[in-house]
Scaffold this motif. Structure first.
Motif, PDB file in Angstrom:
ATOM      1  N   PRO A  72       0.804  -1.231   0.000  1.00  0.00           N
ATOM      2  CA  PRO A  72       0.000   0.000   0.000  1.00  0.00           C
ATOM      3  C   PRO A  72       0.837   1.281   0.000  1.00  0.00           C
ATOM      4  O   PRO A  72       0.523   2.231  -0.725  1.00  0.00           O
ATOM      5  N   GLU A  73       1.942   1.300   0.809  1.00  0.00           N
ATOM      6  CA  GLU A  73       2.722   2.539   0.877  1.00  0.00           C
ATOM      7  C   GLU A  73       3.440   2.816  -0.438  1.00  0.00           C
ATOM      8  O   GLU A  73       3.700   3.967  -0.794  1.00  0.00           O
ATOM      9  N   ALA A  76       0.997   4.414  -2.786  1.00  0.00           N
ATOM     10  CA  ALA A  76       0.923   5.846  -2.471  1.00  0.00           C
ATOM     11  C   ALA A  76       2.114   6.561  -3.087  1.00  0.00           C
ATOM     12  O   ALA A  76       1.977   7.646  -3.661  1.00  0.00           O
ATOM     13  N   GLY A  77       3.280   5.944  -2.985  1.00  0.00           N
ATOM     14  CA  GLY A  77       4.485   6.525  -3.572  1.00  0.00           C
ATOM     15  C   GLY A  77       4.355   6.700  -5.078  1.00  0.00           C
ATOM     16  O   GLY A  77       4.828   7.683  -5.657  1.00  0.00           O
TER      17      GLY A  77
ATOM     18  N   PHE B 444      -3.241   0.894   8.146  1.00  0.00           N
ATOM     19  CA  PHE B 444      -3.540   0.991   6.714  1.00  0.00           C
ATOM     20  C   PHE B 444      -3.669   2.455   6.291  1.00  0.00           C
ATOM     21  O   PHE B 444      -3.216   2.847   5.220  1.00  0.00           O
ATOM     22  N   CYS B 446      -2.128   5.019   7.519  1.00  0.00           N
ATOM     23  CA  CYS B 446      -0.766   5.554   7.366  1.00  0.00           C
ATOM     24  C   CYS B 446      -0.113   5.011   6.105  1.00  0.00           C
ATOM     25  O   CYS B 446       0.501   5.759   5.345  1.00  0.00           O
ATOM     26  N   ASN B 447      -0.239   3.698   5.888  1.00  0.00           N
ATOM     27  CA  ASN B 447       0.331   3.075   4.685  1.00  0.00           C
ATOM     28  C   ASN B 447      -0.178   3.783   3.430  1.00  0.00           C
ATOM     29  O   ASN B 447       0.580   4.073   2.512  1.00  0.00           O
ATOM     30  N   GLN B 448      -1.488   4.041   3.417  1.00  0.00           N
ATOM     31  CA  GLN B 448      -2.078   4.635   2.222  1.00  0.00           C
ATOM     32  C   GLN B 448      -1.512   6.031   1.964  1.00  0.00           C
ATOM     33  O   GLN B 448      -1.525   6.524   0.855  1.00  0.00           O
ATOM     34  N   ARG B 449      -0.972   6.649   3.005  1.00  0.00           N
ATOM     35  CA  ARG B 449      -0.363   7.970   2.803  1.00  0.00           C
ATOM     36  C   ARG B 449       1.133   7.845   2.512  1.00  0.00           C
ATOM     37  O   ARG B 449       1.864   8.826   2.577  1.00  0.00           O
ATOM     38  N   GLY B 450       1.584   6.618   2.291  1.00  0.00           N
ATOM     39  CA  GLY B 450       2.988   6.422   1.921  1.00  0.00           C
ATOM     40  C   GLY B 450       3.888   6.062   3.084  1.00  0.00           C
ATOM     41  O   GLY B 450       5.105   5.951   2.926  1.00  0.00           O
ATOM     42  N   ILE B 451       3.322   5.882   4.281  1.00  0.00           N
ATOM     43  CA  ILE B 451       4.143   5.645   5.474  1.00  0.00           C
ATOM     44  C   ILE B 451       4.270   4.140   5.741  1.00  0.00           C
ATOM     45  O   ILE B 451       3.260   3.466   5.926  1.00  0.00           O
ATOM     46  N   PRO B 452       5.487   3.605   5.752  1.00  0.00           N
ATOM     47  CA  PRO B 452       5.666   2.170   5.998  1.00  0.00           C
ATOM     48  C   PRO B 452       5.206   1.782   7.414  1.00  0.00           C
ATOM     49  O   PRO B 452       5.176   2.622   8.325  1.00  0.00           O
TER      50      PRO B 452
END
Lengths: 254, 493
Positions: A72-73, A76-77, B444, B446-452
């Motif tokens: 998912p991350e 987003a990237g 999820f 956070c993940n969706q905003r690009g944060i691992p």
């Protein structure tokens, strides 16, 4: 930009999507409409990479990459953004710090240097003005105690900060009064340009009065059963989803 | 602007997130052993050993008697079993009660310290070199049983502040020690406190004269190095009327398969209008992922607000130890005195923590505030145990307690045992408690905003612990944030 082919997916063994096909090109706005339980939110979540959902068949290509293969991350990237139907609360986590972390993680993924405090602040001020959002909201803990409208405005503000290539709005209008819908939609419209695309998932036509789609797709039983222009949304509004259900069962009977 | 966009004080801490992420994958990094020749007492405990320790420390006769009295009392006591922790019986005859690195004790200046020892502290990120020290922090370093050296002594002495090892205080300032030692934690107080009184070998002593505001953080760093060694230190802080001191202790130990015992006693005395702020970052070795080894941390910490308007504030970040048993408390004797307890306790794998506080309201218009944040992961158990006591003369006492628990995974436990005793009907006592889980939804999002995920967990737990972290001195807040992330490594996802 996005190409979905024969996508089948479900949750906990239950099949929800039964072969979705959809192509989205840069600059376009697509709307996915459909009755409750037709799979609208599932589609949004599968595209964003929520792990509870299992994809059993099909492919999704996003900007030349196999989207389903990415965490998912990483999606987003790559520039995919989901505005959540129910944004989560994280107590004690300052909203600005959260957004700063997100912006810099996405930059890192793209091989860019993190923004220093001054450049971040500048970017934020700019987007705050654009989105008409006040700083007091962003100084609070992430979504904690936010009203429905504040949560959705915060989603669109994050979208402005992350500048996605494809933004998916999952029932962004749910729980909002007409004024809030107008504010949120204005925000989305300001972010539209020829290089990005928007996928609006909604139950009601009224959001589409503000975010005007190029294409409308009707989702029913996990499949796109009808596609058209924005007039299709008006027709749905007038005749309800029943006519789609009837048409679909007629087709299936043949 | 009113709302701080960039809370400048916290800003550095946030930039540390990157570092957190890098360190998240590291294991217990303080688990090295330094090869230093040690001067040890024979294994086991008896009167001879106590005489040995006392002689080693060249203590006066009264001190030896005090120890022997504690020892004979200890012999009549039973190990407490009420805490919500489980561990095999401790064999008190299998512990070495005194171990000193073989070096010239009491270096005249810090250059005389054994280079091996110096290296140990450098590895821990603690430099004893005064010129290289973090500005404004004076350090006393205690390894195994003895104090190695204290920095910034001269500068503090000019203000009349005494900051030295406990052994030195017994020799150089016997009157102060005699007057205050065990005045807050009597030798009969509890099993571990009595044991500590009998065998304690060193610790820090700190005296702030009337009206003096200590210009720098005072800090003690404890380290257990030798094998099979218990560490029993004793700290005494006296803040005379109108004075102020902020004190910090940090602790680490090597990774060893057997359990090591740490039974410390800390006593704080705040006179009229004095304030003592005591912060702990406890990172003793917690044992491995299967629960083998680790430090048993059985500690008695108590302060007394002796005079009116005195204030004592405990802040603790507890990430280490196999077992933590610790209740930093405040006796609110002076009218209008204030006691505070801010705690973050993290348990992972098979760690167990039973920690909390006691607020004893005796004086009038006394106030106390308790904020406890427990984070449990793995198979660990984390208990808050607290007592709020309002005595019959404590008119208008006020207490507010908040106990929040955060669970990571579904194999760990969080427990709350609040005790409230009110003997005066003008008291106002409030207690709030919550338990929550780090949700898949939060991660999820956070993940969706690009944060691992690992960074997301660090953000969520630091958000959860923020109210407590804000009470730590700046230099240590960053260290503590990193520790939280490291301790929870691999517990989600």
């Amino acid at each position: 930009m996005l190409s979905i082919q024969d996508l089948h997916a479900g949750i906990e063994g239950k099949k929800i999507l039964n072969g979705i096909n959809l192509d989205i090109k840069p600059g376009e706005v697509h709307a996915i409409m459909g009755p409750n339980g037709s799979g609208k939110s599932t589609l949004a979540n599968v595209l964003a990479g929520r792990t509870d959902y299992e994809v059993s068949r099909g492919t999704v290509e996003f900007l030349g990459k196999d989207l389903l293969d990415l965490a998912p991350e990483k999606r987003a990237g790559e520039g995919l953004f989901l505005a959540f139907q129910y944004p989560v609360e994280i107590p004690g986590l300052n909203t600005i710090n959260f957004i700063k972390t997100a912006v810099n993680e996405v930059r890192k993924y793209r091989g860019l240097e993190p923004l220093d405090a001054v450049s971040f602040l500048k970017l934020m001020k700019e987007k705050m003005a654009l989105m008409n959002i006040e700083q007091s909201l962003l100084s609070r803990s992430l979504n904690e105690g936010f009203s429905g409208g504040e949560k959705k405005r915060n989603e669109v503000f994050q979208m402005a900060m992350l500048e996605p290539k494809l933004a998916i709005l999952d029932e962004t209008d749910s729980g909002l009064d007409i004024d809030a819908i107008r504010i949120v939609s204005n925000g989305v419209n300001k972010l539209r340009n020829k290089d990005n695309a928007v996928l609006v998932v909604t139950h009601y036509q009224r959001l589409l009065d503000y975010i005007v789609p190029d294409f409308v797709h009707v989702l029913y039983n996990g499949r796109i059963v009808k596609s058209g222009t924005k007039e299709l949304a008006l027709e749905l509004e007038e005749r309800g989803y029943d006519f789609i259900k009837n048409e679909t069962s007629a087709v299936e009977a043949v | 602007m009113k709302t701080e966009l960039y809370p400048s004080k916290r800003n550095d801490a946030e930039d540390e997130l990157r570092t957190i992420e890098e360190t998240v994958f590291s294991d217990y990094k303080y688990g090295f052993v330094t090869d230093i020749e040690a001067d040890e007492a024979p294994r086991g405990l008896n009167e001879e050993v106590i005489r040995f320790i006392s002689a080693k420390k060249k203590e006066p006769e009264w001190m030896l008697e005090w120890r022997l009295k504690a020892y004979s009392y200890w012999l009549t006591m039973k190990e407490p079993g009420w805490a919500n922790v489980k561990y095999p019986r401790i064999d008190y005859q299998d512990i070495i009660y005194y171990s000193a690195p073989k070096q010239k004790i009491n270096p005249k200046n810090l250059d005389e310290i054994d280079p091996e020892l110096r290296k140990t502290f450098e590895k821990l990120g603690i430099s004893l070199d005064e010129q290289k020290r973090l500005s404004g922090v004076a350090v006393d370093a205690v390894i195994d049983s003895v104090s190695i050296g204290t920095s910034f002594k001269g500068q503090l002495a000019e203000l009349g502040i005494i900051f030295c090892s406990m052994s030195e205080a017994i020799r150089e300032h016997p009157d102060l020690v005699k007057e205050h030692l065990s005045s807050v934690v009597p030798i009969t107080d509890n099993y571990f406190a009595a044991l500590n009184a009998a065998v304690f070998s060193d610790g820090s002593f700190c005296y702030i004269p009337k009206g003096v505001r200590c210009p720098m953080e005072l800090s003690t760093y404890f380290r257990i190095n030798a094998e099979n060694t218990g560490q029993f230190e004793r700290t005494l802080i006296i803040a005379e009327a109108g004075s102020y001191v902020s004190y910090l202790e940090g602790c680490t130990a090597p990774m060893r398969d057997e359990n090591q015992l740490h039974a410390a006693v800390v006593e704080l005395i705040a006179m009229e209008n004095a304030e003592i702020k005591y912060s702990t970052v406890q990172n003793w070795y917690p044992g491995d992922k299967k629960g083998v080894g680790g430090v048993y941390n059985f500690v008695t910490k108590r302060g007394i607000c002796k005079g009116d308007h005195a204030k004592i504030s405990w802040t603790q970040v507890e990430t280490g130890s196999a077992i933590t048993w610790k209740y930093p408390s405040v006796i609110l004797k002076g009218d209008y005195s204030t006691g505070e307890f801010y705690s973050v306790a993290v348990t992972n794998n098979y760690q167990q923590a039973d920690t909390g506080t006691k607020m004893m309201h005796l004086g009038k218009n006394t106030k106390s505030r308790i904020v406890s944040k427990g984070i449990s992961a793995g198979f660990s158990n984390n208990s808050y145990r607290g007592l709020v006591h309002v005595g019959k003369n404590a008119r208008n006492a006020r207490n507010f307690s908040q106990c929040d628990s955060l669970l990571l995974g579904d194999k760990c436990g969080a427990h709350t045992f609040p005790y409230i005793e009110v003997r005066n009907n003008s008291a106002v006592v409030e207690h709030e408690a919550t338990t929550s889980k780090i949700g898949e939804d939060q991660i999820f999002y956070c993940n969706q905003r690009g944060i691992p995920t690992e960074t997301a967990v660090a953000l969520i737990i630091n958000g959860f612990a923020k109210e407590v972290m804000n009470h730590l001195p700046m230099e240590f807040a960053i260290e503590a944030q990193k520790l939280l992330a490291i301790s929870l490594e691999g517990s989600v996802g």
